[in-house]
Write an enzyme that holds these catalytic residues in place. Sequence first.
Site, mmCIF file in Angstrom:
data_model
loop_
_atom_site.group_PDB
_atom_site.id
_atom_site.type_symbol
_atom_site.label_atom_id
_atom_site.label_comp_id
_atom_site.label_asym_id
_atom_site.label_seq_id
_atom_site.Cartn_x
_atom_site.Cartn_y
_atom_site.Cartn_z
ATOM 1 C CB CYS A 264 -0.963 -0.045 1.185
ATOM 2 S SG CYS A 264 -2.403 1.030 0.956
ATOM 3 N N GLY A 308 -5.898 5.984 -2.037
ATOM 4 C CA GLY A 308 -6.390 7.072 -2.873
ATOM 5 C C GLY A 308 -5.318 7.638 -3.772
ATOM 6 C CG HIS A 354 -4.393 -3.595 2.804
ATOM 7 N ND1 HIS A 354 -4.087 -3.129 4.061
ATOM 8 C CD2 HIS A 354 -4.504 -2.494 2.018
ATOM 9 C CE1 HIS A 354 -4.012 -1.810 4.045
ATOM 10 N NE2 HIS A 354 -4.259 -1.405 2.811
ATOM 11 C CD GLU A 356 -3.721 -6.600 5.654
ATOM 12 O OE1 GLU A 356 -4.773 -5.942 5.601
ATOM 13 O OE2 GLU A 356 -2.775 -6.409 4.865
#
Length: 380
Positions: A264, A308, A354, A356
């Site tokens: 990210c 974003g 992500h 995870e």
Amino acid sequence: MTTSTRGASRVPAVLVLEDGRTFRGRAYGAVGETFGEAVFSTGMTGYQETLTDPSYHRQVVVMTAPHVGNTGVNDEDPESQRIWVAGYVVRDPARLPSNWRSQRSLDEELERQGVVGISGIDTRALTRHLRERGAMRVGIFSGDAVADEAALLARVKEAPEMVGADLSAEVATKETYVVPAIGTKKFTVAAIDLGIKGMTPHRMAERGIEVHVLPATATLDEVYAVEPDGVFFSNGPGDPATADHPVSVMQGVLERKTPLFGICFGNQILGRALGFGTYKLKYGHRGINQPVQDRTTGKVEVTAHNHGFAVDAPLDKVSDTKFGRAEVSHVCLNDQVVEGLQLLDQPAFSVQYHPEAAAGPHDAAYLFDRFVSLMEGQRA
């Protein structure tokens, strides 16, 4: 100001976007006022993990799923020590939670933590508006905070924008802490906390990694003081164009050719470290159902997103950088946004999403195994 949850459900509230559009509903959670960037999340589950994700700092999250709060809140699922969203927007909040793990209702938890929300509005219309006009500043006002719409709009326009916001240090740990390996310790990883979620070091610990979580302000010397086999850069909020310190630290890691993994915000940091630019997406990617293709295997993954901003790197060629050749490894199938980078001449890679899986699908869990493989290869 706050009031009881039972009373809040009858308190009028208004949501005001910076372009002047307004939505009227009822207070949800705390009563008062809040400001942030209006964004929408397409996840149908996992609202507790969304609320406690530090990447949502200073954002007002609109849930596209109409029914929210059905499973209540528990003390096991938070991804950090607090709720980070600036505000919360739902259409039909659950009257009563129904789940064997529930310890309290969602609106009670929002009120307890002082999170101002609004319910009973047409979230589909609001989402369509944000898709057409883009993410923008917003205010939610309830109770005594409700006033003339022109006055409220003026206050929304005074709120800070997300472009240029340097937020990672505001959400990161202030002191280093260690997440021990589960079972036999195989590796040591220095994880730079730019807004890390609790499940991320846990996924590494499951693979025999002892994770030293360092503040966002950690220096290169502090990173290498833990004698890491690999270095990890986490997710986090804000504009990557402001993250000069993490970029500098990452460039130092790349110079030493230590295995590196970023997710990210960490992906955007790697992009900048390699010399690519970053830019703000019109309305971003948020939710747990985003399709991404791993271009190294051709596999399509359903992934969890919250970003974003994106990296501006060429999709159609290998790029030469000061750290060797680099290429785009993953791409979003909805809009061709860069979703991953990898270096071809040294052990470093990143993804924009992500892996995870908190909340979210487990399609991308292999990325932690890929990180392990890089460390194994370096050790060999």
